[in-house]
Write a protein that holds these residues in place. Structure first.
Motif, short mmCIF file in Angstrom:
data_model
loop_
_atom_site.label_atom_id
_atom_site.label_comp_id
_atom_site.label_asym_id
_atom_site.label_seq_id
_atom_site.Cartn_x
_atom_site.Cartn_y
_atom_site.Cartn_z
N VAL A 202 0.81 -1.00 -0.02
CA VAL A 202 0.02 0.03 -0.01
C VAL A 202 0.87 1.19 0.01
N ILE A 203 0.75 2.14 -1.20
CA ILE A 203 1.81 3.39 -1.19
C ILE A 203 0.81 4.32 -0.84
N PHE A 204 1.00 5.24 0.16
CA PHE A 204 -0.02 6.12 0.64
C PHE A 204 0.66 7.50 0.69
N ALA A 205 0.42 8.35 -0.34
CA ALA A 205 0.77 9.90 -0.46
C ALA A 205 -0.16 10.61 0.36
N ILE A 206 0.42 11.18 1.44
CA ILE A 206 -0.31 11.80 2.66
C ILE A 206 -0.52 13.22 2.45
N HIS A 207 -1.60 13.84 2.17
CA HIS A 207 -1.82 15.18 1.94
C HIS A 207 -1.60 15.88 3.39
N PRO A 208 -1.24 17.08 3.22
CA PRO A 208 -0.84 17.95 4.69
C PRO A 208 -1.70 17.77 5.62
N ARG A 209 -3.11 17.95 5.33
CA ARG A 209 -4.09 18.03 6.08
C ARG A 209 -4.24 16.69 6.72
N THR A 210 -4.17 15.89 6.08
CA THR A 210 -4.39 14.40 6.40
C THR A 210 -3.37 13.93 7.54
N LYS A 211 -1.94 14.27 7.12
CA LYS A 211 -0.95 14.11 8.04
C LYS A 211 -1.11 14.82 9.35
N LYS A 212 -1.39 15.95 9.33
CA LYS A 212 -1.73 16.61 10.60
C LYS A 212 -2.66 16.10 11.55
N LYS A 213 -3.96 15.53 10.73
CA LYS A 213 -4.87 14.88 11.81
C LYS A 213 -4.31 13.31 12.24
N ILE A 214 -3.60 12.71 11.30
CA ILE A 214 -2.81 11.48 11.83
C ILE A 214 -2.12 11.80 13.20
N GLU A 215 -1.39 12.59 13.15
CA GLU A 215 -0.56 12.98 14.27
C GLU A 215 -1.40 13.50 15.39
N GLU A 216 -2.28 14.27 15.17
CA GLU A 216 -3.42 14.73 16.16
C GLU A 216 -4.04 13.66 16.71
N TYR A 217 -4.53 12.61 16.05
CA TYR A 217 -5.32 11.72 16.63
C TYR A 217 -4.18 10.40 17.41
N GLY A 218 -2.92 10.55 17.16
CA GLY A 218 -2.08 9.46 17.43
C GLY A 218 -2.18 8.55 16.75
N PHE A 219 -2.26 8.34 15.53
CA PHE A 219 -2.43 7.16 14.47
C PHE A 219 -1.24 6.56 13.77
N ASN A 220 -0.16 7.47 14.10
CA ASN A 220 1.16 6.87 13.40
C ASN A 220 1.43 5.45 13.25
N LYS A 221 0.92 4.68 14.62
CA LYS A 221 1.16 3.37 14.84
C LYS A 221 0.42 2.43 13.79
N LEU A 222 -0.83 3.15 13.04
CA LEU A 222 -1.57 2.26 12.17
C LEU A 222 -0.99 2.47 10.82
N LEU A 223 0.34 2.95 10.64
CA LEU A 223 1.00 2.89 9.18
C LEU A 223 2.12 2.14 9.00
N SER A 224 2.19 1.14 10.40
CA SER A 224 3.53 0.36 10.17
C SER A 224 3.84 -0.52 8.87
N ASN A 225 2.77 -0.72 8.35
CA ASN A 225 2.94 -1.92 7.11
C ASN A 225 3.09 -0.89 5.88
N ILE A 226 2.60 0.20 6.01
CA ILE A 226 2.33 0.91 4.63
C ILE A 226 3.37 1.88 4.23
N ILE A 227 3.48 1.89 3.18
CA ILE A 227 4.66 2.79 2.35
C ILE A 227 4.18 4.26 2.25
N ILE A 228 4.87 5.11 3.06
CA ILE A 228 4.17 6.38 3.33
C ILE A 228 5.36 7.33 2.37
N LYS A 229 4.47 8.41 1.38
CA LYS A 229 5.10 9.36 0.72
C LYS A 229 4.61 10.56 0.90
N PRO A 230 5.29 11.84 1.02
CA PRO A 230 4.66 13.00 0.85
C PRO A 230 4.21 13.11 -0.35
N PRO A 231 3.19 14.31 -0.32
CA PRO A 231 2.34 14.73 -1.73
C PRO A 231 3.49 14.54 -3.01
#
Length: 350
Positions: free
Chosen positions: A223-252
Protein backbone atom coordinates in the motif's frame (compact mmCIF):
# COMPACT_ATOMS: atom_id res chain seq x y z
CA UNK A 1 -10.47 39.89 -25.25
CA UNK A 2 -9.24 39.99 -21.67
CA UNK A 3 -9.88 36.72 -19.83
CA UNK A 4 -9.27 35.85 -16.19
CA UNK A 5 -8.76 32.17 -15.38
CA UNK A 6 -8.78 31.11 -11.74
CA UNK A 7 -6.50 28.40 -10.33
CA UNK A 8 -5.45 27.65 -6.78
CA UNK A 9 -5.76 23.93 -6.02
CA UNK A 10 -4.00 20.84 -7.32
CA UNK A 11 -6.94 19.83 -9.56
CA UNK A 12 -7.37 23.30 -11.06
CA UNK A 13 -3.70 23.58 -12.05
CA UNK A 14 -3.92 20.16 -13.67
CA UNK A 15 -7.29 20.47 -15.38
CA UNK A 16 -6.98 24.05 -16.62
CA UNK A 17 -3.41 23.81 -17.97
CA UNK A 18 -4.55 22.77 -21.50
CA UNK A 19 -7.06 25.63 -21.60
CA UNK A 20 -4.34 28.06 -20.54
CA UNK A 21 -2.09 26.82 -23.35
CA UNK A 22 -4.92 27.22 -25.87
CA UNK A 23 -5.90 30.68 -24.63
CA UNK A 24 -2.58 32.41 -23.98
CA UNK A 25 -1.87 33.25 -27.63
CA UNK A 26 -5.49 34.00 -28.53
CA UNK A 27 -6.41 36.47 -25.80
CA UNK A 28 -5.04 38.67 -23.06
CA UNK A 29 -4.98 36.01 -20.37
CA UNK A 30 -4.67 36.88 -16.68
CA UNK A 31 -4.13 33.95 -14.31
CA UNK A 32 -5.33 34.44 -10.74
CA UNK A 33 -3.85 32.00 -8.21
CA UNK A 34 -5.97 31.95 -5.04
CA UNK A 35 -3.30 29.87 -3.21
CA UNK A 36 -6.01 27.71 -1.66
CA UNK A 37 -3.31 25.04 -1.90
CA UNK A 38 -0.10 26.83 -1.07
CA UNK A 39 2.46 24.08 -0.34
CA UNK A 40 5.01 23.75 -3.15
CA UNK A 41 4.05 20.08 -3.56
CA UNK A 42 0.40 21.07 -4.02
CA UNK A 43 0.85 24.06 -6.33
CA UNK A 44 4.22 25.25 -7.70
CA UNK A 45 5.31 21.82 -8.87
CA UNK A 46 2.23 21.58 -11.11
CA UNK A 47 2.95 25.00 -12.63
CA UNK A 48 6.42 23.75 -13.54
CA UNK A 49 5.48 20.31 -14.85
CA UNK A 50 2.52 21.56 -16.90
CA UNK A 51 4.45 24.60 -18.16
CA UNK A 52 1.83 27.06 -16.92
CA UNK A 53 2.83 30.75 -17.12
CA UNK A 54 3.45 32.48 -13.82
CA UNK A 55 0.15 33.72 -12.34
CA UNK A 56 -0.64 37.40 -12.90
CA UNK A 57 -1.98 37.70 -9.34
CA UNK A 58 -1.60 35.71 -6.13
CA UNK A 59 -4.66 36.26 -3.93
CA UNK A 60 -3.02 34.46 -0.96
CA UNK A 61 -6.24 33.04 0.47
CA UNK A 62 -4.51 30.05 2.09
CA UNK A 63 -6.21 28.00 4.81
CA UNK A 64 -9.09 28.63 7.20
CA UNK A 65 -12.69 27.57 7.63
CA UNK A 66 -14.83 27.33 4.52
CA UNK A 67 -16.39 30.71 5.27
CA UNK A 68 -13.05 32.38 6.03
CA UNK A 69 -11.37 31.04 2.92
CA UNK A 70 -14.28 31.68 0.56
CA UNK A 71 -14.82 35.22 1.84
CA UNK A 72 -11.11 36.06 1.49
CA UNK A 73 -11.15 34.79 -2.08
CA UNK A 74 -14.34 36.71 -2.84
CA UNK A 75 -13.06 40.02 -1.44
CA UNK A 76 -9.61 39.78 -3.00
CA UNK A 77 -10.97 38.58 -6.32
CA UNK A 78 -13.48 41.43 -6.41
CA UNK A 79 -10.70 43.98 -5.84
CA UNK A 80 -8.62 42.42 -8.63
CA UNK A 81 -11.53 42.19 -11.06
CA UNK A 82 -12.47 45.84 -10.51
CA UNK A 83 -8.91 46.82 -11.34
CA UNK A 84 -8.38 44.42 -14.25
CA UNK A 85 -11.85 44.70 -15.86
CA UNK A 86 -11.88 41.35 -17.75
CA UNK A 87 -14.47 40.46 -20.38
CA UNK A 88 -15.03 36.98 -18.93
CA UNK A 89 -13.82 34.81 -16.06
CA UNK A 90 -13.22 31.05 -16.16
CA UNK A 91 -13.61 28.90 -13.05
CA UNK A 92 -13.41 25.15 -12.72
CA UNK A 93 -15.07 22.58 -10.51
CA UNK A 94 -16.37 22.90 -6.98
CA UNK A 95 -13.61 24.43 -4.86
CA UNK A 96 -13.87 27.43 -2.56
CA UNK A 97 -11.66 29.19 -5.11
CA UNK A 98 -14.23 28.63 -7.86
CA UNK A 99 -17.15 29.69 -5.66
CA UNK A 100 -15.48 32.83 -4.28
CA UNK A 101 -14.31 33.98 -7.70
CA UNK A 102 -17.66 33.22 -9.35
CA UNK A 103 -19.62 35.13 -6.70
CA UNK A 104 -17.33 38.13 -7.03
CA UNK A 105 -17.68 38.08 -10.82
CA UNK A 106 -21.46 37.62 -10.76
CA UNK A 107 -21.94 40.68 -8.55
CA UNK A 108 -19.75 42.68 -10.95
CA UNK A 109 -21.81 41.39 -13.91
CA UNK A 110 -18.79 39.68 -15.48
CA UNK A 111 -19.80 36.63 -17.57
CA UNK A 112 -18.72 33.34 -15.98
CA UNK A 113 -17.58 30.20 -17.77
CA UNK A 114 -17.73 27.06 -15.65
CA UNK A 115 -15.51 24.11 -16.57
CA UNK A 116 -16.56 20.72 -15.11
CA UNK A 117 -20.15 21.93 -14.80
CA UNK A 118 -23.07 19.76 -13.76
CA UNK A 119 -21.30 17.24 -11.52
CA UNK A 120 -23.64 16.06 -8.78
CA UNK A 121 -23.26 13.57 -5.93
CA UNK A 122 -26.75 14.49 -4.69
CA UNK A 123 -25.46 14.99 -1.15
CA UNK A 124 -25.83 18.49 0.29
CA UNK A 125 -23.67 17.59 3.30
CA UNK A 126 -20.65 17.88 0.97
CA UNK A 127 -19.15 21.39 0.86
CA UNK A 128 -18.20 20.72 -2.76
CA UNK A 129 -21.81 19.93 -3.67
CA UNK A 130 -23.00 23.23 -2.22
CA UNK A 131 -20.28 25.08 -4.15
CA UNK A 132 -21.01 23.44 -7.49
CA UNK A 133 -24.78 23.94 -7.26
CA UNK A 134 -24.41 27.66 -6.46
CA UNK A 135 -21.87 28.15 -9.26
CA UNK A 136 -24.26 26.52 -11.75
CA UNK A 137 -26.96 29.05 -11.11
CA UNK A 138 -24.77 32.14 -11.56
CA UNK A 139 -22.82 30.82 -14.57
CA UNK A 140 -23.20 32.19 -18.11
CA UNK A 141 -21.79 29.26 -20.11
CA UNK A 142 -21.44 25.69 -18.82
CA UNK A 143 -18.99 23.04 -20.02
CA UNK A 144 -20.04 19.63 -18.63
CA UNK A 145 -17.40 16.88 -18.59
CA UNK A 146 -19.85 14.04 -19.33
CA UNK A 147 -23.31 13.50 -20.81
CA UNK A 148 -24.63 12.69 -17.34
CA UNK A 149 -23.41 16.09 -16.12
CA UNK A 150 -25.16 17.79 -19.05
CA UNK A 151 -28.37 16.00 -18.13
CA UNK A 152 -28.02 17.21 -14.53
CA UNK A 153 -27.82 20.80 -15.80
CA UNK A 154 -30.89 20.35 -17.98
CA UNK A 155 -32.85 18.87 -15.05
CA UNK A 156 -31.98 21.97 -13.01
CA UNK A 157 -33.42 24.25 -15.66
CA UNK A 158 -30.27 25.34 -17.48
CA UNK A 159 -31.05 26.27 -21.08
CA UNK A 160 -29.39 23.92 -23.57
CA UNK A 161 -28.13 26.94 -25.52
CA UNK A 162 -26.04 27.85 -22.46
CA UNK A 163 -24.29 24.46 -22.40
CA UNK A 164 -21.09 24.01 -24.41
CA UNK A 165 -19.30 20.95 -25.75
CA UNK A 166 -19.00 17.86 -23.56
CA UNK A 167 -15.61 16.64 -22.35
CA UNK A 168 -12.93 17.18 -19.73
CA UNK A 169 -9.62 19.01 -20.34
CA UNK A 170 -7.81 16.59 -17.98
CA UNK A 171 -7.71 14.23 -20.98
CA UNK A 172 -5.36 16.73 -22.63
CA UNK A 173 -3.34 17.22 -19.43
CA UNK A 174 -2.61 13.51 -19.24
CA UNK A 175 -1.82 13.37 -22.96
CA UNK A 176 0.56 16.31 -22.55
CA UNK A 177 2.64 14.27 -20.09
CA UNK A 178 2.05 10.79 -21.52
CA UNK A 179 5.66 10.28 -22.61
CA UNK A 180 6.90 11.21 -19.12
CA UNK A 181 4.84 8.61 -17.24
CA UNK A 182 7.32 6.14 -15.81
CA UNK A 183 7.24 2.50 -16.85
CA UNK A 184 9.89 1.56 -14.29
CA UNK A 185 7.29 0.56 -11.71
CA UNK A 186 6.22 -3.00 -10.95
CA UNK A 187 2.72 -3.36 -12.37
CA UNK A 188 -0.30 -4.52 -10.37
CA UNK A 189 1.72 -5.08 -7.19
CA UNK A 190 0.40 -2.26 -5.00
CA UNK A 191 -2.57 -0.11 -4.07
CA UNK A 192 -2.11 3.62 -4.52
CA UNK A 193 -3.90 5.54 -1.74
CA UNK A 194 -4.81 9.17 -1.14
CA UNK A 195 -7.11 10.62 1.53
CA UNK A 196 -7.93 14.30 1.96
CA UNK A 197 -11.68 14.96 2.36
CA UNK A 198 -12.94 16.19 5.72
CA UNK A 199 -15.56 13.41 5.55
CA UNK A 200 -12.66 11.05 6.33
CA UNK A 201 -9.98 13.19 7.99
CA UNK A 202 -12.24 14.99 10.50
CA UNK A 203 -14.02 11.83 11.65
CA UNK A 204 -11.62 10.15 14.07
CA UNK A 205 -13.39 6.79 14.09
CA UNK A 206 -13.65 6.63 10.31
CA UNK A 207 -10.02 7.60 9.78
CA UNK A 208 -8.94 4.99 12.32
CA UNK A 209 -11.00 2.36 10.50
CA UNK A 210 -9.52 3.30 7.11
CA UNK A 211 -5.91 3.28 8.32
CA UNK A 212 -6.21 0.07 10.33
CA UNK A 213 -7.84 -1.66 7.34
CA UNK A 214 -5.15 -0.44 4.94
CA UNK A 215 -2.46 -1.53 7.38
CA UNK A 216 -4.00 -5.01 7.37
CA UNK A 217 -4.31 -5.04 3.58
CA UNK A 218 -0.62 -4.10 3.31
CA UNK A 219 0.34 -7.48 4.77
CA UNK A 220 -0.70 -9.09 1.45
CA UNK A 221 -0.06 -6.37 -1.13
CA UNK A 222 1.93 -3.14 -0.87
CA UNK A 223 0.00 0.00 0.00
CA UNK A 224 1.60 3.27 -1.18
CA UNK A 225 0.02 6.19 0.67
CA UNK A 226 0.74 9.75 -0.54
CA UNK A 227 -0.28 11.79 2.50
CA UNK A 228 -2.00 15.14 2.04
CA UNK A 229 -0.68 17.78 4.52
CA UNK A 230 -4.06 18.06 6.28
CA UNK A 231 -4.36 14.28 6.58
CA UNK A 232 -0.86 14.05 8.03
CA UNK A 233 -1.77 16.69 10.61
CA UNK A 234 -4.89 14.76 11.62
CA UNK A 235 -3.01 11.45 11.87
CA UNK A 236 -0.53 13.08 14.24
CA UNK A 237 -3.28 14.82 16.20
CA UNK A 238 -5.17 11.54 16.70
CA UNK A 239 -2.01 9.55 17.49
CA UNK A 240 -2.56 7.18 14.54
CA UNK A 241 1.05 6.85 13.34
CA UNK A 242 1.11 3.33 14.77
CA UNK A 243 -1.54 2.37 12.21
CA UNK A 244 0.91 3.02 9.36
CA UNK A 245 3.48 0.36 10.30
CA UNK A 246 2.98 -1.77 7.15
CA UNK A 247 2.24 1.09 4.76
CA UNK A 248 4.70 2.77 2.40
CA UNK A 249 4.40 6.47 3.19
CA UNK A 250 5.13 9.22 0.66
CA UNK A 251 4.76 13.00 0.92
CA UNK A 252 2.46 14.63 -1.66
CA UNK A 253 3.77 13.59 -5.07
CA UNK A 254 4.12 15.63 -8.25
CA UNK A 255 1.71 15.08 -11.12
CA UNK A 256 3.95 12.89 -13.26
CA UNK A 257 4.70 10.62 -10.31
CA UNK A 258 1.01 10.47 -9.42
CA UNK A 259 0.05 9.49 -12.97
CA UNK A 260 2.78 6.83 -12.97
CA UNK A 261 1.57 5.39 -9.66
CA UNK A 262 -2.05 5.39 -10.86
CA UNK A 263 -1.28 3.75 -14.19
CA UNK A 264 0.64 0.81 -12.75
CA UNK A 265 -1.34 0.23 -9.54
CA UNK A 266 -3.41 -2.90 -8.98
CA UNK A 267 -6.08 -0.44 -7.86
CA UNK A 268 -6.44 3.11 -6.56
CA UNK A 269 -8.05 3.68 -3.15
CA UNK A 270 -9.02 7.32 -2.74
CA UNK A 271 -11.61 9.91 -1.79
CA UNK A 272 -10.43 12.23 -4.58
CA UNK A 273 -12.67 13.10 -7.50
CA UNK A 274 -9.55 14.08 -9.45
CA UNK A 275 -7.92 10.68 -9.02
CA UNK A 276 -11.21 9.05 -10.02
CA UNK A 277 -10.99 10.83 -13.40
CA UNK A 278 -7.32 10.02 -13.86
CA UNK A 279 -7.81 6.35 -12.90
CA UNK A 280 -10.59 6.00 -15.44
CA UNK A 281 -8.53 7.59 -18.21
CA UNK A 282 -5.48 5.46 -17.39
CA UNK A 283 -7.49 2.26 -17.02
CA UNK A 284 -6.97 1.44 -13.34
CA UNK A 285 -9.86 0.16 -11.16
CA UNK A 286 -10.56 2.06 -7.98
CA UNK A 287 -12.27 1.99 -4.62
CA UNK A 288 -13.76 5.30 -3.52
CA UNK A 289 -13.62 6.07 0.21
CA UNK A 290 -17.02 7.76 0.18
CA UNK A 291 -20.70 6.77 0.27
CA UNK A 292 -21.31 8.56 -3.06
CA UNK A 293 -19.52 10.08 -6.04
CA UNK A 294 -20.12 12.83 -8.56
CA UNK A 295 -18.75 10.45 -11.21
CA UNK A 296 -21.78 8.17 -11.18
CA UNK A 297 -20.93 6.78 -14.62
CA UNK A 298 -17.90 5.00 -13.14
CA UNK A 299 -20.04 2.74 -10.93
CA UNK A 300 -20.39 -0.12 -13.36
CA UNK A 301 -18.75 -3.50 -13.77
CA UNK A 302 -16.51 -3.11 -10.68
CA UNK A 303 -14.64 -0.23 -12.32
CA UNK A 304 -15.31 1.86 -9.21
CA UNK A 305 -16.81 0.78 -5.88
CA UNK A 306 -18.05 2.97 -3.04
CA UNK A 307 -16.47 1.70 0.18
CA UNK A 308 -18.96 3.48 2.45
CA UNK A 309 -22.19 2.90 0.55
CA UNK A 310 -24.81 1.01 2.56
CA UNK A 311 -23.60 -2.49 3.40
CA UNK A 312 -20.14 -1.96 1.92
CA UNK A 313 -16.67 -1.71 3.43
CA UNK A 314 -13.10 -1.57 2.18
CA UNK A 315 -12.35 -5.28 2.63
CA UNK A 316 -15.55 -6.30 0.84
CA UNK A 317 -14.65 -4.03 -2.07
CA UNK A 318 -11.15 -5.52 -2.27
CA UNK A 319 -12.51 -9.07 -2.21
CA UNK A 320 -15.03 -8.21 -4.93
CA UNK A 321 -12.29 -6.63 -7.01
CA UNK A 322 -10.04 -9.69 -6.59
CA UNK A 323 -12.88 -11.97 -7.70
CA UNK A 324 -13.74 -9.84 -10.75
CA UNK A 325 -10.47 -8.12 -11.59
CA UNK A 326 -10.42 -8.73 -15.34
CA UNK A 327 -14.03 -7.57 -15.58
CA UNK A 328 -13.13 -4.43 -13.63
CA UNK A 329 -10.19 -3.71 -15.95
CA UNK A 330 -12.34 -4.20 -19.02
CA UNK A 331 -15.15 -2.05 -17.60
CA UNK A 332 -12.87 0.86 -16.87
CA UNK A 333 -11.22 0.60 -20.29
CA UNK A 334 -14.66 0.83 -21.92
CA UNK A 335 -15.87 3.86 -19.96
CA UNK A 336 -14.40 6.63 -22.14
CA UNK A 337 -16.71 9.21 -20.55
CA UNK A 338 -14.43 12.27 -20.54
CA UNK A 339 -13.97 12.78 -24.26
CA UNK A 340 -11.01 12.61 -26.63
CA UNK A 341 -7.66 14.35 -26.82
CA UNK A 342 -8.21 17.86 -28.17
CA UNK A 343 -11.28 18.66 -26.07
CA UNK A 344 -9.57 21.77 -24.63
CA UNK A 345 -9.27 23.34 -28.08
CA UNK A 346 -12.93 22.56 -28.75
CA UNK A 347 -13.90 24.28 -25.49
CA UNK A 348 -11.87 27.37 -26.39
CA UNK A 349 -13.29 27.44 -29.93
CA UNK A 350 -16.79 27.06 -28.52
Amino acid sequence: MRIVIVVGTRPTFIDLAPLIHNLKDRSELLIYNTSQHYDREMSDIFIEQLNIPEPYRDLESKSGTHAQQTSRIMVRCEEALIEDRPDIIIVKGDTNSALGAALAAAKLKIPIIHIEAGCRAFDRTLPEEINRVIITHITTLHFPPTMNCKNNLLREGIDEDDIGVIGHPVVDSINLLADKISNNIHKNEYYYVTIHRDFNTDNKDRLEHILSTLNEVAEDRDVIFAIHPRTKKKIEEYGFNKLLSNIIIKPPVDYITSLSLIKHAYAVITDSGGLTKESCILGTPLITLRPNTEWIETLQGYANQLAFADGNNILECIKRLDDHYEEAKESIRRLNIFGKVGISKHIVDN
